[in-house]
Motif scaffolding. Structure first.
Motif, PDB file in Angstrom:
ATOM      1  N   ILE A 224       0.750  -0.998   0.081  1.00  0.00           N
ATOM      2  CA  ILE A 224      -0.014   0.484   0.080  1.00  0.00           C
ATOM      3  C   ILE A 224       0.978   1.107   0.164  1.00  0.00           C
ATOM      4  O   ILE A 224       0.684   2.351  -0.526  1.00  0.00           O
ATOM      5  CB  ILE A 224      -0.974   0.148   1.277  1.00  0.00           C
ATOM      6  N   LEU A 225       1.764   1.580   1.054  1.00  0.00           N
ATOM      7  CA  LEU A 225       2.896   2.365   0.802  1.00  0.00           C
ATOM      8  C   LEU A 225       3.513   2.476  -0.403  1.00  0.00           C
ATOM      9  O   LEU A 225       4.026   3.684  -0.493  1.00  0.00           O
ATOM     10  CB  LEU A 225       3.386   2.562   2.154  1.00  0.00           C
ATOM     11  N   HIS A 226       4.277   1.876  -1.047  1.00  0.00           N
ATOM     12  CA  HIS A 226       4.387   1.990  -2.408  1.00  0.00           C
ATOM     13  C   HIS A 226       3.608   2.196  -3.648  1.00  0.00           C
ATOM     14  O   HIS A 226       4.492   3.245  -3.984  1.00  0.00           O
ATOM     15  CB  HIS A 226       5.201   0.534  -2.911  1.00  0.00           C
ATOM     16  N   TYR A 231       0.395   8.091   1.772  1.00  0.00           N
ATOM     17  CA  TYR A 231      -0.766   7.745   2.911  1.00  0.00           C
ATOM     18  C   TYR A 231       0.070   7.213   4.329  1.00  0.00           C
ATOM     19  O   TYR A 231      -0.450   6.805   5.744  1.00  0.00           O
ATOM     20  CB  TYR A 231      -0.977   6.491   2.902  1.00  0.00           C
ATOM     21  N   ILE A 232       1.517   7.225   3.972  1.00  0.00           N
ATOM     22  CA  ILE A 232       2.201   7.786   5.155  1.00  0.00           C
ATOM     23  C   ILE A 232       1.710   8.496   6.391  1.00  0.00           C
ATOM     24  O   ILE A 232       1.469   8.154   7.057  1.00  0.00           O
ATOM     25  CB  ILE A 232       4.197   7.833   4.869  1.00  0.00           C
ATOM     26  N   ALA A 233       1.576   9.980   5.667  1.00  0.00           N
ATOM     27  CA  ALA A 233       0.924  10.755   7.089  1.00  0.00           C
ATOM     28  C   ALA A 233      -0.375  10.615   8.057  1.00  0.00           C
ATOM     29  O   ALA A 233      -0.036  10.739   8.622  1.00  0.00           O
ATOM     30  CB  ALA A 233       0.882  12.583   6.267  1.00  0.00           C
ATOM     31  N   PRO A 234      -1.756  10.577   6.992  1.00  0.00           N
ATOM     32  CA  PRO A 234      -2.583   9.687   8.116  1.00  0.00           C
ATOM     33  C   PRO A 234      -2.245   8.396   8.364  1.00  0.00           C
ATOM     34  O   PRO A 234      -2.550   8.862   9.684  1.00  0.00           O
ATOM     35  CB  PRO A 234      -3.376   9.171   7.125  1.00  0.00           C
ATOM     36  N   VAL A 235      -1.409   7.745   8.299  1.00  0.00           N
ATOM     37  CA  VAL A 235      -0.711   6.785   9.259  1.00  0.00           C
ATOM     38  C   VAL A 235       0.014   6.600  10.621  1.00  0.00           C
ATOM     39  O   VAL A 235       0.094   6.265  11.674  1.00  0.00           O
ATOM     40  CB  VAL A 235      -0.075   5.341   7.832  1.00  0.00           C
ATOM     41  N   PHE A 266       7.016 -10.655   7.089  1.00  0.00           N
ATOM     42  CA  PHE A 266       7.230  -8.854   7.125  1.00  0.00           C
ATOM     43  C   PHE A 266       9.100  -8.817   5.712  1.00  0.00           C
ATOM     44  O   PHE A 266       9.492  -9.930   6.008  1.00  0.00           O
ATOM     45  CB  PHE A 266       8.639  -8.067   8.428  1.00  0.00           C
ATOM     46  N   VAL A 267       9.043  -8.129   5.414  1.00  0.00           N
ATOM     47  CA  VAL A 267       9.733  -7.642   4.202  1.00  0.00           C
ATOM     48  C   VAL A 267      10.291  -6.194   4.554  1.00  0.00           C
ATOM     49  O   VAL A 267       9.577  -5.750   5.314  1.00  0.00           O
ATOM     50  CB  VAL A 267       8.820  -7.643   2.462  1.00  0.00           C
ATOM     51  N   ASP A 268      11.800  -6.479   3.882  1.00  0.00           N
ATOM     52  CA  ASP A 268      12.441  -4.649   4.204  1.00  0.00           C
ATOM     53  C   ASP A 268      12.364  -3.833   2.637  1.00  0.00           C
ATOM     54  O   ASP A 268      12.655  -4.481   2.115  1.00  0.00           O
ATOM     55  CB  ASP A 268      14.305  -5.389   4.075  1.00  0.00           C
ATOM     56  N   VAL A 269      11.354  -2.928   2.861  1.00  0.00           N
ATOM     57  CA  VAL A 269      11.593  -1.461   1.524  1.00  0.00           C
ATOM     58  C   VAL A 269      11.915  -0.801   2.337  1.00  0.00           C
ATOM     59  O   VAL A 269      11.725   0.047   3.552  1.00  0.00           O
ATOM     60  CB  VAL A 269       9.316  -1.494   1.466  1.00  0.00           C
ATOM     61  N   SER A 270      11.972   0.569   1.687  1.00  0.00           N
ATOM     62  CA  SER A 270      12.497   1.911   1.949  1.00  0.00           C
ATOM     63  C   SER A 270      11.266   2.831   1.897  1.00  0.00           C
ATOM     64  O   SER A 270      10.110   2.801   1.185  1.00  0.00           O
ATOM     65  CB  SER A 270      13.200   1.955   1.016  1.00  0.00           C
ATOM     66  N   VAL A 271      11.029   3.347   3.043  1.00  0.00           N
ATOM     67  CA  VAL A 271       9.272   4.430   3.809  1.00  0.00           C
ATOM     68  C   VAL A 271      10.176   5.556   3.033  1.00  0.00           C
ATOM     69  O   VAL A 271      11.261   5.679   3.922  1.00  0.00           O
ATOM     70  CB  VAL A 271       8.871   4.134   4.556  1.00  0.00           C
ATOM     71  N   ARG A 272       9.127   6.661   3.016  1.00  0.00           N
ATOM     72  CA  ARG A 272       9.810   8.352   2.564  1.00  0.00           C
ATOM     73  C   ARG A 272       8.691   8.960   3.154  1.00  0.00           C
ATOM     74  O   ARG A 272       7.171   8.336   3.440  1.00  0.00           O
ATOM     75  CB  ARG A 272       9.013   8.286   1.196  1.00  0.00           C
ATOM     76  N   PHE A 273       9.352   9.589   4.041  1.00  0.00           N
ATOM     77  CA  PHE A 273       8.560   9.827   5.700  1.00  0.00           C
ATOM     78  C   PHE A 273       8.646  12.285   4.573  1.00  0.00           C
ATOM     79  O   PHE A 273      10.051  12.418   4.253  1.00  0.00           O
ATOM     80  CB  PHE A 273       9.064   9.931   6.611  1.00  0.00           C
ATOM     81  N   THR A 274       8.587  12.888   5.499  1.00  0.00           N
ATOM     82  CA  THR A 274       8.506  14.559   5.859  1.00  0.00           C
ATOM     83  C   THR A 274       9.502  13.616   7.044  1.00  0.00           C
ATOM     84  O   THR A 274       9.192  12.702   8.572  1.00  0.00           O
ATOM     85  CB  THR A 274       7.315  15.083   5.709  1.00  0.00           C
ATOM     86  N   LYS A 275      10.153  14.741   7.501  1.00  0.00           N
ATOM     87  CA  LYS A 275      11.248  14.874   8.436  1.00  0.00           C
ATOM     88  C   LYS A 275      10.402  15.102   9.898  1.00  0.00           C
ATOM     89  O   LYS A 275      10.506  13.904  11.049  1.00  0.00           O
ATOM     90  CB  LYS A 275      11.985  16.283   8.765  1.00  0.00           C
ATOM     91  N   ALA A 309      13.535  -1.884  13.522  1.00  0.00           N
ATOM     92  CA  ALA A 309      12.113  -2.754  14.036  1.00  0.00           C
ATOM     93  C   ALA A 309      11.073  -2.253  14.864  1.00  0.00           C
ATOM     94  O   ALA A 309       9.392  -2.754  14.446  1.00  0.00           O
ATOM     95  CB  ALA A 309      12.704  -4.326  14.984  1.00  0.00           C
ATOM     96  N   GLU A 310      11.147  -1.571  15.673  1.00  0.00           N
ATOM     97  CA  GLU A 310       9.970  -0.405  16.392  1.00  0.00           C
ATOM     98  C   GLU A 310       9.255   0.114  15.924  1.00  0.00           C
ATOM     99  O   GLU A 310       8.805   0.454  15.648  1.00  0.00           O
ATOM    100  CB  GLU A 310      10.955   0.147  17.063  1.00  0.00           C
ATOM    101  N   ILE A 311       9.793   0.881  15.045  1.00  0.00           N
ATOM    102  CA  ILE A 311       9.588   1.869  13.926  1.00  0.00           C
ATOM    103  C   ILE A 311       8.155   1.336  13.006  1.00  0.00           C
ATOM    104  O   ILE A 311       7.823   1.706  12.505  1.00  0.00           O
ATOM    105  CB  ILE A 311      10.355   2.401  12.636  1.00  0.00           C
ATOM    106  N   GLY A 312       8.710  -0.063  12.284  1.00  0.00           N
ATOM    107  CA  GLY A 312       8.440  -1.222  11.750  1.00  0.00           C
ATOM    108  C   GLY A 312       6.732  -1.196  12.488  1.00  0.00           C
ATOM    109  O   GLY A 312       5.748  -1.166  11.748  1.00  0.00           O
ATOM    110  N   ILE A 313       7.116  -1.669  13.171  1.00  0.00           N
ATOM    111  CA  ILE A 313       5.730  -2.221  14.392  1.00  0.00           C
ATOM    112  C   ILE A 313       5.137  -1.083  14.407  1.00  0.00           C
ATOM    113  O   ILE A 313       3.769  -1.168  14.470  1.00  0.00           O
ATOM    114  CB  ILE A 313       6.399  -2.818  15.577  1.00  0.00           C
ATOM    115  N   LYS A 314       5.321   0.077  15.164  1.00  0.00           N
ATOM    116  CA  LYS A 314       4.497   1.659  14.766  1.00  0.00           C
ATOM    117  C   LYS A 314       3.767   1.718  13.370  1.00  0.00           C
ATOM    118  O   LYS A 314       2.708   2.155  13.865  1.00  0.00           O
ATOM    119  CB  LYS A 314       5.504   2.883  15.222  1.00  0.00           C
ATOM    120  N   LEU A 315       4.712   1.623  12.137  1.00  0.00           N
ATOM    121  CA  LEU A 315       3.808   2.115  11.182  1.00  0.00           C
ATOM    122  C   LEU A 315       2.717   0.795  11.477  1.00  0.00           C
ATOM    123  O   LEU A 315       1.830   1.520  10.527  1.00  0.00           O
ATOM    124  CB  LEU A 315       5.124   2.175  10.404  1.00  0.00           C
ATOM    125  N   THR A 316       2.969  -0.172  11.218  1.00  0.00           N
ATOM    126  CA  THR A 316       1.657  -1.466  11.512  1.00  0.00           C
ATOM    127  C   THR A 316       0.662  -0.719  11.903  1.00  0.00           C
ATOM    128  O   THR A 316      -0.418  -0.822  11.475  1.00  0.00           O
ATOM    129  CB  THR A 316       2.513  -3.029  11.109  1.00  0.00           C
TER     130      THR A 316
END
Length: 653
Positions: A224-226, A231-235, A266-275, A309-316
């Motif tokens: 979904i994020l790819h 959608y990263i902002a509302p998540v 789980f899979v390793d992917v690159s995610v784009r954020f704002t700071k 790993a913690e950030i990935g769990i929080k994002l999910t």
């Protein structure tokens, strides 16, 4: 339609609705085309061309930009028989979104020179807030509304007229001024430079606001994020603003509902954020409930970095909250994600394979912008920054801090600065002129006080002129005030020197001095408490003595000199007492003051106090006993006990 007003007229006073106010974290902009040569249709076409140019700018600079909440939008509307563009954007915690809108509108004003743009937020004219250090005296928040406009890449301000009262303009008044007298709005260079100083780094700052991180995510979340990185902002916001209901929805055993995004595969992917989004996710402390805690432990055991790993769990978990909580059901991203999930269930779409995911570009940005050297931070606060490259990871934060410190130092360096402001002059709107009693039918007592004060000042001036040269200066209260002012100035100068010396010390030395000052303050408080206790005991003893008359120096009594307690005594004391009383009678022949026999009063008061003890221990008896004095029995007691004593004597006889 006028912009938000705070004045509210109640029912019966011309009530025209409740005051309109922008919500927090919302910026609003309005654009007018002011050209008397254009017809109504041409004005509308001009505004539509403005919209198209804005869309071209967005396509050029915002291909990968992520808005914190809402994207910029301008709608063509018709209000009060004229066409205009109006738009609102909720920028949330990302102030960068607000300044991006300012940058776009200012750039478009170069192309559309007949466009007059006004932009404001819940704080009002925030461009003037940025330029508060350079504003003219008359321009304060009470008069600024509808006076600040962007036109032809400039910041223009509508000044007060010659006979105009200091008050805000209505939108109709402002548009009339811009239409009839377009040369009246003035460009204040210093104000413009300060108001737009945040735009100096644009458009490069747009891309610098992004941050990429490689994280472990469930395959469904990664898909979904790819497909839709925005959608990263509302998540992130769903996780950042989580509530007890959201936490319960993460636990199937409590909610009795299966997880839409279970923490598995789980899979390793690159995610784009704002700071801002990345910092919000990274800075949140969260104790993951079951089954999320087990998934986190499994990732750490699989050699995934704990932080990632913690950030990935929080994002999910944020994705799960967004899709399962009812408060997000009406949001556009929620509905769009639900459609993507339906496509996966119906087979219209499929999850990516490991081979496809491995072909996705991966990017890991440096997180140095999160780091701050606090020793360098303190130097910047003191205005003594060393300019070290590694002191601040975020150069924009360093520049903002430098500007803030520079403005503060400029204010402190202004010798005329006072409680009213840097120039020490009150603005017209700040003057309290309500004491004018004209037309009210009553006089203001302040006027009487001012008249009396004026007469007293005139009398002081007259006395100072009449004073001879040899007169003592200390007798003049004005001279005394001047000397007190000089002493106060000297004390303040000493304080400034001590403060400057303190600021040059190291953090350890400051801590030692602070501890010593705290101990000294505690000791002084203890001494003050002890003094208060002693004072209370003293007051209690005085009250006890006063109640018995022991401290009454000159009581009113019918005692006549030469009679009573001392009348029966023989010797030198009596003679001296008589002589002293005769002298007093001769000196006080007019009878204006009462006669005072100190010896008699002292003895009488001590006897009264001793009598008031009723045979019990008391202050008078204790004091005289300590001095070896034995009080005789009171004469009144002899009369009272005469019968019993007589009977006793008769029995003895």
């Amino acid at each position: 339609m006028d912009t938000p007003q705070d004045n509210l007229k109640w029912f019966g006073e011309g009530f025209d609705g409740f005051p309109k106010k922008l919500p927090d974290d919302v910026v609003e902009c309005i654009i007018f085309i002011i050209d008397s040569r254009l017809s109504d249709v041409q004005t509308r076409e001009r505004l539509q061309a403005f919209q198209r140019s804005l869309k071209a700018l967005e396509n050029k600079f915002l291909k990968e930009y992520i808005w914190q909440r809402d994207s910029m939008n301008l709608e063509l509307v018709r209000e009060e028989q004229q066409w205009l563009l109006r738009g609102r954007t909720n920028y949330g915690d990302s102030v960068a979104d607000e300044w991006l809108i300012v940058y776009f509108l200012r750039e478009l004003s170069k192309e559309f020179r007949d466009a007059w743009i006004r932009i404001y937020d819940s704080d009002g004219e925030f461009l003037l807030i940025e330029a508060a250090n350079a504003l003219p005296k008359w321009l304060n928040p009470e008069v600024a509304e509808n006076r600040v406009w962007i036109n032809s890449h400039r910041l223009l301000i509508v000044p007060l007229g010659k006979e105009e009262e200091p008050a805000p303009l209505s939108q109709v008044q402002a548009l009339h001024i811009l239409d009839t007298t377009p040369a009246r709005p003035q460009q204040y260079i210093k104000v413009e430079r300060e108001a737009f100083h945040r735009l100096n780094g644009y458009p490069a700052a747009i891309s610098e606001n992004q941050h990429h991180a490689t994280l472990p995510l469930p395959r469904k979340v990664a898909h979904i994020l790819h497909a839709h990185p925005s959608y990263i902002a509302p998540v992130v916001e769903a996780f950042y603003l989580r509530d007890p209901i959201s936490i319960r929805l993460l636990q199937p055993d409590k909610s009795k509902m299966p997880l839409i995004f279970p923490p598995e595969d789980f899979v390793d992917v690159s995610v784009r954020f704002t700071k801002v989004l990345y910092a919000q996710l990274l800075g949140q402390h969260w104790e993951a409930p079951a089954p999320w805690d087990a998934a986190l432990e499994k990732l750490v055991k699989a050699d995934e970095p704990t932080e990632k790993a913690e950030i990935g769990i929080k994002l999910t978990a944020g994705m799960q909250m967004l899709l399962s909580h009812s408060i997000y059901a009406s949001h556009k991203p929620t509905r769009e994600i639900a459609l993507l999930l339906e496509d996966l269930e119906t087979g219209d779409d499929a999850l990516p394979t490991d081979a496809e995911i491995s072909s996705w570009p991966k990017r890991e940005d440096d997180e140095g912008w999160l780091n701050i050297d606090f020793s360098e931070f303190e130097k910047e606060l003191e205005g003594k920054g060393s300019g070290a490259k590694d002191g601040f990871g975020d150069k924009n934060a360093q520049e903002s801090l430098k500007k803030m410190v520079s403005r503060f130092n400029d204010f402190l360096a202004d010798n005329e600065a006072g409680a009213e402001g840097a120039d020490g002059v009150l603005d017209p709107m700040d003057e309290d002129n309500d004491s004018d009693a004209g037309g009210r039918g009553w006089d203001d007592p302040e006027d009487e006080d001012s008249d009396s004060n004026a007469s007293q000042d005139a009398q002081k001036q007259k006395n100072s002129k009449a004073r001879p040269k040899g007169a003592a200066k200390d007798s003049d209260p004005e001279t005394t005030d001047d000397s007190e002012d000089e002493e106060a100035d000297a004390e303040y100068a000493d304080y400034e020197k001590a403060y400057e010396k303190f600021m040059t010390l190291s953090a350890a030395e400051k801590a030692i001095l602070t501890d010593e000052a705290r101990e000294l303050a505690l000791e002084q408080d203890a001494e003050k408490e002890e003094d208060d206790e002693i004072q209370k005991l003293t007051q209690m003893m005085e009250a006890e003595l006063f109640s018995h008359g022991a401290l009454n120096v000159n009581p009113k009594s019918s005692h006549k000199p030469g009679t009573g307690l001392l009348s029966g005594s023989k010797g030198k004391g009596r003679g001296k007492g008589k002589e002293r009383m005769e002298d007093i009678n001769e000196m006080d022949s007019d009878g204006d003051e009462e006669l005072l026999d100190e010896d008699y009063n002292l003895a009488n008061n001590m006897l009264q106090a001793f009598k008031g003890q009723a045979g019990m221990a008391g202050p008078a008896g204790n004091m005289m006993k300590a001095m070896g004095v034995q009080f005789p029995q009171d004469k009144d007691d002899e009369f009272r006990g005469g019968g019993s004593k007589g009977k006793g004597k008769a029995v003895q006889r």
